[in-house]
Design a protein around this motif. Structure first.
Motif, PDB file in Angstrom:
ATOM      1  N   THR A  11      12.600   2.182   6.724  1.00  0.00           N
ATOM      2  CA  THR A  11      12.323   3.374   5.839  1.00  0.00           C
ATOM      3  C   THR A  11      10.620   3.778   5.941  1.00  0.00           C
ATOM      4  N   ILE A  12      10.474   5.038   5.816  1.00  0.00           N
ATOM      5  CA  ILE A  12       8.938   5.420   5.918  1.00  0.00           C
ATOM      6  C   ILE A  12       8.665   5.803   4.406  1.00  0.00           C
ATOM      7  N   SER A  13       7.465   5.153   3.941  1.00  0.00           N
ATOM      8  CA  SER A  13       6.977   5.547   2.605  1.00  0.00           C
ATOM      9  C   SER A  13       5.718   6.239   2.898  1.00  0.00           C
ATOM     10  N   VAL A  14       5.574   7.396   1.964  1.00  0.00           N
ATOM     11  CA  VAL A  14       4.395   8.317   2.209  1.00  0.00           C
ATOM     12  C   VAL A  14       3.853   8.267   0.669  1.00  0.00           C
TER      13      VAL A  14
ATOM     14  N   ALA B 283       3.177   9.147  -2.858  1.00  0.00           N
ATOM     15  CA  ALA B 283       4.198   9.865  -3.952  1.00  0.00           C
ATOM     16  C   ALA B 283       3.588  11.129  -4.391  1.00  0.00           C
TER      17      ALA B 283
ATOM     18  N   ILE C   7       0.375   5.527   5.404  1.00  0.00           N
ATOM     19  CA  ILE C   7       1.711   5.622   5.669  1.00  0.00           C
ATOM     20  C   ILE C   7       2.436   4.172   6.006  1.00  0.00           C
ATOM     21  N   THR C   8       3.458   3.844   5.121  1.00  0.00           N
ATOM     22  CA  THR C   8       4.063   2.689   5.424  1.00  0.00           C
ATOM     23  C   THR C   8       5.292   2.467   6.038  1.00  0.00           C
TER      24      THR C   8
ATOM     25  N   ARG D   4       8.817   0.237   6.914  1.00  0.00           N
ATOM     26  CA  ARG D   4       9.270  -1.107   6.319  1.00  0.00           C
ATOM     27  C   ARG D   4      10.590  -1.369   7.188  1.00  0.00           C
TER      28      ARG D   4
ATOM     29  N   TYR E 183       6.435  -4.976   8.296  1.00  0.00           N
ATOM     30  CA  TYR E 183       5.530  -4.030   7.875  1.00  0.00           C
ATOM     31  C   TYR E 183       4.513  -3.312   8.831  1.00  0.00           C
TER      32      TYR E 183
ATOM     33  N   SER F  68       9.771  11.924   8.379  1.00  0.00           N
ATOM     34  CA  SER F  68       9.241  12.079   6.858  1.00  0.00           C
ATOM     35  C   SER F  68       8.208  13.428   6.499  1.00  0.00           C
TER      36      SER F  68
END
Length: 195
Positions: A117-120, A122, A133-134, A136, A162, A193
């Motif tokens: 998954t890509i976390s940007v 919020a 940018i993370t 997981r 990570y 993303s």
């Protein structure tokens, strides 16, 4: 088999004594070996297969020259710890009553599918601030990912599932494209993303 020979006589010769000899006619049973195995499994799985032979002794089962022993339940097991194609070979030696026998089949070990998954951020990131940018990884993937932002590629190592990278970017909307390069156990994959 015993063989009895008699000479019955004629007008010039007397009958002869009974002479007993034995003759052995040789034949051998033909060895038949059947292997029942799946065509494929995933990496780190165990292949369970069966080998049956009408020859009562001397059955040797190998995978890549490693002898595999029959388990108590009558089946054979092999721990597949690398991807690739493997060959199961079953052989018997020739003996006094049986011909030599040989059969083989192959199976493939596939890598696991990789997932992440890509976390940007919020919320909005202000100019001059870092955007983190993370990525997981969902499994035990190792190696690195490539993050592509604004046409530039950044290679980021995976540490404890990570991959994290801080970016300072000018004002705008960015697409983050992440490509996992794969490893010995997991296939490559990619996602996009918006940051």
């Amino acid at each position: 088999y015993p063989v009895n020979v008699y000479y019955l006589s004629d007008y010039k010769h007397e009958a002869s004594k009974n002479i007993t000899e034995s003759i052995t006619f040789g034949y051998k049973y033909i060895t038949i070996i059947n292997i029942t195995a799946p065509e494929s499994i995933e990496d780190d799985d165990t292949i369970v297969f069966e080998v049956e032979s009408n020859h009562p002794n001397n059955l040797t089962v190998k995978i890549e020259n490693k002898i595999i022993h029959r388990a108590n339940d009558g089946k054979y097991r092999f721990e597949a710890d690398t991807a690739g194609e493997f060959v199961i070979t079953a052989t018997t030696d020739e003996d006094e009553y049986w011909t030599a026998g040989q059969n083989s089949t192959s199976f493939k070990v596939y890598k696991h599918a990789s997932h992440f998954t890509i976390s940007v951020p919020a919320s909005d990131v202000f100019e001059g601030s870092n955007a983190t940018i993370t990525v997981r990884m969902n499994g035990d993937e190792s190696g690195s990912v490539i993050m592509e932002i604004n046409g530039a590629n950044y290679t980021v190592g995976i540490n404890n599932r990570y991959a994290v990278k801080n970016f300072t970017l000018p004002v705008g909307t960015y697409f983050v494209h992440v490509f996992y390069t794969g490893d010995a156990e997991f296939n490559e994959s990619n996602k996009t993303s918006v940051a």
